[in-house]
Write a protein that holds these residues in place. Sequence first.
Motif, PDB file in Angstrom:
ATOM      1  N   SER A 134      27.886   4.230  10.080  1.00  0.00           N
ATOM      2  CA  SER A 134      27.408   3.139  10.933  1.00  0.00           C
ATOM      3  C   SER A 134      27.360   1.854  10.107  1.00  0.00           C
ATOM      4  N   ALA A 135      27.044   0.753  10.788  1.00  0.00           N
ATOM      5  CA  ALA A 135      26.963  -0.543  10.095  1.00  0.00           C
ATOM      6  C   ALA A 135      25.856  -0.473   9.047  1.00  0.00           C
ATOM      7  N   PRO A 136      25.917  -1.140   7.932  1.00  0.00           N
ATOM      8  CA  PRO A 136      26.995  -2.053   7.515  1.00  0.00           C
ATOM      9  C   PRO A 136      28.102  -1.331   6.728  1.00  0.00           C
ATOM     10  N   LYS A 189      12.359  -0.433 -12.023  1.00  0.00           N
ATOM     11  CA  LYS A 189      13.075   0.606 -12.785  1.00  0.00           C
ATOM     12  C   LYS A 189      14.470   0.785 -12.184  1.00  0.00           C
ATOM     13  N   GLU A 190      15.458   0.708 -13.040  1.00  0.00           N
ATOM     14  CA  GLU A 190      16.853   0.735 -12.593  1.00  0.00           C
ATOM     15  C   GLU A 190      17.144   1.962 -11.720  1.00  0.00           C
ATOM     16  N   SER A 191      16.647   3.109 -12.128  1.00  0.00           N
ATOM     17  CA  SER A 191      16.985   4.341 -11.412  1.00  0.00           C
ATOM     18  C   SER A 191      16.449   4.329  -9.980  1.00  0.00           C
ATOM     19  N   CYS A 192      15.366   3.562  -9.738  1.00  0.00           N
ATOM     20  CA  CYS A 192      14.770   3.522  -8.400  1.00  0.00           C
ATOM     21  C   CYS A 192      15.705   2.861  -7.391  1.00  0.00           C
ATOM     22  N   LYS A 193      16.628   2.071  -7.911  1.00  0.00           N
ATOM     23  CA  LYS A 193      17.560   1.383  -7.014  1.00  0.00           C
ATOM     24  C   LYS A 193      18.526   2.353  -6.347  1.00  0.00           C
ATOM     25  N   TYR A 194      18.602   3.550  -6.883  1.00  0.00           N
ATOM     26  CA  TYR A 194      19.553   4.533  -6.347  1.00  0.00           C
ATOM     27  C   TYR A 194      18.834   5.634  -5.568  1.00  0.00           C
ATOM     28  N   CYS A 195      17.586   5.381  -5.209  1.00  0.00           N
ATOM     29  CA  CYS A 195      16.793   6.388  -4.509  1.00  0.00           C
ATOM     30  C   CYS A 195      16.912   6.165  -2.995  1.00  0.00           C
ATOM     31  N   THR A 196      16.954   7.269  -2.245  1.00  0.00           N
ATOM     32  CA  THR A 196      17.083   7.140  -0.785  1.00  0.00           C
ATOM     33  C   THR A 196      15.895   7.771  -0.055  1.00  0.00           C
ATOM     34  N   ASP A 197      14.845   8.050  -0.792  1.00  0.00           N
ATOM     35  CA  ASP A 197      13.698   8.734  -0.180  1.00  0.00           C
ATOM     36  C   ASP A 197      12.455   7.867  -0.327  1.00  0.00           C
ATOM     37  N   ASN A 227      15.621   1.813   5.696  1.00  0.00           N
ATOM     38  CA  ASN A 227      16.046   0.700   4.843  1.00  0.00           C
ATOM     39  C   ASN A 227      16.272   1.156   3.417  1.00  0.00           C
ATOM     40  N   LYS A 228      15.349   1.990   2.948  1.00  0.00           N
ATOM     41  CA  LYS A 228      15.488   2.453   1.561  1.00  0.00           C
ATOM     42  C   LYS A 228      16.731   3.318   1.408  1.00  0.00           C
ATOM     43  N   LYS A 229      16.974   4.143   2.416  1.00  0.00           N
ATOM     44  CA  LYS A 229      18.182   4.988   2.351  1.00  0.00           C
ATOM     45  C   LYS A 229      19.429   4.112   2.275  1.00  0.00           C
ATOM     46  N   ARG A 230      19.473   3.090   3.118  1.00  0.00           N
ATOM     47  CA  ARG A 230      20.661   2.218   3.150  1.00  0.00           C
ATOM     48  C   ARG A 230      20.840   1.491   1.810  1.00  0.00           C
ATOM     49  N   THR A 231      19.716   0.955   1.316  1.00  0.00           N
ATOM     50  CA  THR A 231      19.813   0.206   0.050  1.00  0.00           C
ATOM     51  C   THR A 231      20.262   1.122  -1.087  1.00  0.00           C
TER      52      THR A 231
END
Lengths: 379, 644
Positions: A375-377, A265-273, A340-344
Amino acid sequence: MSCTIELEKGVIDTDLCTNCGACTNLCPYLISFKGRVIRVFNCETENGRCHAFCPRINVDSESLRDDFFDKEIYVPEIGPFYGLYLTRATDTGLRSNSQHGGTTTALLELALKEGFIDSAVLTQSTGGLEPQTIIATRPEDIRNCQGSSFQIPPTLAGLNEALKGEAYKKIGVVGTPCKTLAVYKMIKKLATDDEHGMDKIGMVFGLFCGWGLDWLGLDDLVKRHTTVNKLKQMDILPSSFGVMELKTEDGLIEIPLDEIYPIIKESCKYCTDFTAEFSDISIGGARSSAGWKVDQGWNQLIVRTEKGKELLEIARAKGVLEFKDMEPYNLDKLKKASMNKKRTGLKNLIEKTGNKSDLMYLSPNDPVIKGILNSAPFK
Amino acid sequence: MNEKRILLMGNEAIARGALEGGVSYSTGYPGNPSSEIIETMFSFKDKHEISVEWSVNEIVALEAAAAFSFAGLHAMVAMKQNGINVCSDFLTTVALDDLKGGLLLVVCDDPGPLTSSNEEDSRHFAKIAQVPLLEPSTPQEAKEMAKWLLNFSKQMGIPCILRSVSRLSHGRSGVTLDSIERPKAEPFFDRDKPLVGLPHLVTINHGKLLQKMEKVQQIFEQSPFNQYEGPDDARLIIMTTGLGFLYAREAVETLSLTDTVGILKIGTTWPLPAGLLQKYLKQADEVLFVEEIDPFLEDQVKVLYAETNGEMGAVKFYGKKSGDVQGPGGPGVGEINGDVVLDALTKILQRERPWSKDYAQKAAAHAEKMLVPRELSFCQGCPHRASFLAIKVALDLDGRQGFVVGDIGCYGLAAGATGFNQIKALHCMGSGMGNASGFSKLKSFGFNQPAVAVAGDSTFYHSCIPALVNAQANKADALFVVLDNSVTAMTGFQLNPASCGVAASDLINPIPVEELTRGLGIKTAVLDPVEDIGKAKETVYNFLQEDGVKVIVFRHVCATFKKKKIKDGQRSSARVDQEKCLGEQCGCDRFCVRIINCPAIQYDSPKAKAYIEEDICNGCSMCLQLCPQKAIMLVDTATGEVVK
Ligand SMILES: Cc1cc2nc3c(=O)[nH]c(=O)nc-3n(C[C@H](O)[C@H](O)[C@H](O)COP(=O)(O)OP(=O)(O)OC[C@H]3O[C@@H](n4cnc5c(N)ncnc54)[C@H](O)[C@@H]3O)c2cc1C
């Protein structure tokens, strides 16, 4: 601009909408249908509840967190944290129909019995498809909702329904992170509109969540591999396995993740939790350093509030849940996955806006986000 | 019979004329502004033993009427301007026959259309088919012409056209009645005189027709339907037809020009009385043409003028072509009136206008202040409201930017807010289904938007069947929704093949739409959209997901018809529970008043609650299903008891 148009323009058209359902069932203008929220007609209300409830508009995590959680126990990667546990339901019958260890179902039943909640807004699906929102008031209703649906149902439409009238006074909710976040936004808004609104939510159970799948895409995928009425359950294994499993009457079907990625789902790509940081207790599948299979059938569980603690203690005392010892590995791994999810999510948001200080629904001033962006990246 | 003068509407006068002229059969297809002609014939039916019926469309009407003429009896067909297009194929061929009885085609044009999808000037058809056409200026003349034409048609053996316009058809004035003639002829079809349009006979018959028309023209030269009034030496002559005559007279009198300006009123518009016209062309230095809609007379007179190769001397022409005769829409557009002629005359004669030019605008602005603003709306309880709600929501849920292609009927209003702005294309009878079928063929060009065709029951029988057969035979993917409300509602609740239930009549053999469509092998669902809007939505959505031609029949009788029919029966009305309605607190943002927008639903602003105007509510109960608070109930208006 009316709030429905604002939602449509700012959330639906921009692919941020998670179909959590928080904006639906409040008015005749927003409808959730097969995984999408659709605006029909136009309302003229400017500051509607739909807007206030939406987890993809004006999210100020920091202040929301401060309103409901103890600052002292906050862990940047995974949110408010009293402890991480490996658990499963003692009742093997219950366990066999659950997604992982049946912890969620067992705790819901216990919470109902112990009066933590008088009802629960749950998701009922057929092998994970065609999920429907249910207001459960009896243990058997709760059991009928076992198993996960990766087609994202508008659970909070059910919560809005349950909040109408006086039938339910302590409503339990189970939801993925977007939904539980919305529940806290709802509680906050209702507390300002109507002093009783807030009391009506008994307990919030969060589900860990990597991502959900596109409703129609998943329908198609299942149809390609089996017949819908043979489907019993589905699960997405840790990414190292690279497969999604369909449990069918004819046995297990493994579908390579390459077929799954296009229907995320497209919207899941913008989730940080990842861990449903806004909840009393959040629950996911267990991971072990010795491999997934070792702890398969167990849950990992984070306790975030006093209420959560209390319920878990009763579950231990009454033997509703079994507990398994954990290594430090589990927490580290969980923190890493969550980070990782937060960063992505942040990376995808920045790619979408082209601007590091425009995170659409998230505040760039949130200390955790700031920390990541410094921080990186990102730096 | 004593001379009797009564007030008649133009259309009633036409019917009366046909009765006096000895008509035996009359039919037509309803359409504003023509419908009252056949309605009036129905009122003569029993007393005068006339056969009267509504046909499903204009071509079958004309074909059926022709049969009477073939057998030696008089027949009349009536239609609006769009109808003449529908029957033109038969018209242009039957004109080649040698008719035994009178065949009169009455066509009513709708300039500045009140209820039409075009603004066609049907006079051109007289020229195309080469048949006589008369244009009356008053109801009295309309009656005379109808009567005269039936007999003239028989005498000449060709069909004749009587052309009216809305203001004449619907205007009333005193009409002197004559005695009623009943036909003496015994109907008989002479098998030795076949009426066969085979190619080798066409040129022969065409030649004969032109000869007949030459004779007609000679007769028209002397016709009392053409009149000149004004001085014999007038240098400025107004040439006019139909209502233009009254407008011209009004303008001339207003400007006190009766001593200087002449008016030549032409009643025999086709073929034109060339001799008569040339006489006045010779006399005049200037000619002003006044007619509605196209410059038909104007063009033909200019042809006549050219044909005389300068014999007429220099004449200056004013009219639509010169831009001197035009309403607000421009020359050849919309209606004209006395003021338009006044404008033209003052300009030509360089005179002052007797009152300021913006008088009409000022009057309109003033009148507007006294009027309550009202938008075009479906009636209270109209089932179309539910149908379009279902279609709209289903298309929104479907998400492919689908749209509705419409047709002609009350439901055309769905292009506006009352039908949730759903109709995006609307042309002529039957066009929606043809369009939808074509849209589906765009698929191979990457087009993915579903087009839903809608048409009413009457339109379905009128001209959707060929489109449906075409779609099915050519494997189109199209959803066709028939809005079946049992009557031809827009034109006055005429019966049609869908009429059953409350609308049942001895005159009609009902033919359910679904029996026809299923007979074509088309998947068809029949349901009541008002009773269960949810199911209606779901059906539209589900059908949209399927390939092939699909039909949904939304069946619910026209609410206004039902109310008229069951005058004293039990009546129910919706009522808003004032406790349950949360008004501004609801979050629905006045959904019932703003969106459902039924005239019976009102909003009490001081109380901030919705309420129902129970006197006008038709008790359809659609709003009951849509109120998010379930605050609306249905009550029996007599007992006050809650029914639903
Ligand atoms: C979309 C999605 C993605 C997930 N991704 C991960 C992941 O990446 N890693 C991980 O560890 N765990 C993930 N989970 C959680 C996991 O699938 C299990 O729900 C969790 O481990 C609890 O297991 P259980 O045996 O206690 O559940 P059960 O006892 O079977 O109870 C499941 C409960 O979840 C509710 N539910 C089912 N589907 C939904 C839904 N779509 N939205 C809201 N509520 C729902 C049901 O009402 C039921 O009460 C995900 C869940 C979902 C729905």
